[in-house]
Write an enzyme that holds these catalytic residues in place. Structure first.
Site, mmCIF file in Angstrom:
data_model
loop_
_atom_site.group_PDB
_atom_site.id
_atom_site.type_symbol
_atom_site.label_atom_id
_atom_site.label_comp_id
_atom_site.label_asym_id
_atom_site.label_seq_id
_atom_site.Cartn_x
_atom_site.Cartn_y
_atom_site.Cartn_z
ATOM 1 N N SER A 1 0.845 -1.197 0.000
ATOM 2 C CA SER A 1 0.000 0.000 0.000
ATOM 3 C C SER A 1 0.875 1.240 0.000
ATOM 4 O O SER A 1 1.998 1.214 0.509
ATOM 5 C CB SER A 1 -0.905 0.008 1.246
ATOM 6 O OG SER A 1 -1.595 1.238 1.371
ATOM 7 N N TYR B 1 -2.353 -0.212 10.567
ATOM 8 C CA TYR B 1 -2.417 -0.695 9.185
ATOM 9 C C TYR B 1 -1.148 -0.300 8.431
ATOM 10 O O TYR B 1 -0.543 -1.129 7.734
ATOM 11 C CB TYR B 1 -3.647 -0.123 8.474
ATOM 12 C CG TYR B 1 -3.732 -0.504 7.025
ATOM 13 C CD1 TYR B 1 -4.153 -1.776 6.648
ATOM 14 C CD2 TYR B 1 -3.383 0.392 6.012
ATOM 15 C CE1 TYR B 1 -4.219 -2.139 5.296
ATOM 16 C CE2 TYR B 1 -3.450 0.043 4.679
ATOM 17 C CZ TYR B 1 -3.866 -1.229 4.327
ATOM 18 O OH TYR B 1 -3.932 -1.587 3.004
#
Length: 220
Positions: free
Chosen positions: A122, A136
């Protein structure tokens, strides 16, 4: 999206996810188009299920040329809310799930003397988004580190390693947030910025299609 695109380009695809009905629907669609696909229900937090997936792939098609580690969750919440159960779940899926995939497929790729491991990371593994996504981001930064280390360790064995680092993508990733204010922010953010899942699928295809002497380390 990844499975469908690769199948259209001649890959024999093996699809894994927790929900068998979802897998069966994609396998049916790919097969109806004349391409080859099989599916297995797998929870990536359970190492024996991941090992069974690789065995099933080898039993079905004789080898595993590419593994795409794509399972992940993103429950957004500020750290002071202490959603420790969600922190642990992210670690189990986003980090350990990737490692279980690597552990399961590596012996087969070493036996073949070739392979390609693709990890979906990501942009939040590059740039921290806080408050809300701190844990995250930490998991995705870990996957970046793992992928870079794997690339260095496996290069001499003819096993390529690639990380795909997208921004917001239209998917169910945004639906796992239990904190109401964070969920609202995420919904608005995705409506403004999310790219179609096909964009990620094309990045995966691009990395795979390179000739043997080219390794795409990362697509952001």
């Amino acid at each position: 999206s990844i499975a469908k695109l690769l199948a259209r380009h001649g890959a024999k695809v093996v699809i894994a996810a927790r929900r068998k009905n979802r897998i069966d629907a994609v396998v049916k669609e790919i097969s109806a188009a004349g391409d080859k696909a099989v599916g297995f229900p797998v929870d990536v937090t359970k190492r024996p299920e991941v090992e069974a997936l690789i065995k099933g792939a080898v039993d079905s098609f004789g080898r595993v040329d590419v593994l795409v580690n794509n399972a992940g969750i993103m429950p957004i919440a500020p750290i002071p809310l202490l959603k420790v159960d969600e922190w642990e779940r992210q670690i189990d899926i986003n980090i350990k799930g990737v490692l279980y995939g690597v552990a399961a497929v590596l012996p087969q790729m070493q036996k073949q003397k070739s392979g390609h491991i693709i990890n979906i990371t990501s942009v939040f593994g590059i740039k921290v988004f806080a408050p809300g996504a701190t844990v995250y981001c930490a998991t995705k930064a870990a996957v970046r580190t793992l992928t870079e280390g794997l690339r260095m360790e496996l290069h001499s064995e003819n096993i390529r390693c690639t990380m795909i680092s997208p921004g917001a993508v239209v998917s169910e990733l945004q639906s796992g947030t239990s904190d109401p204010s964070s969920a609202k922010f995420l919904k608005d953010f995705y409506e403004k910025t999310a790219m179609p899942a096909d964009s990620v699928a094309r990045a995966v295809l691009y990395a795979i299609q390179q000739p043997a002497d080219v390794e795409i380390d990362e697509v952001v």
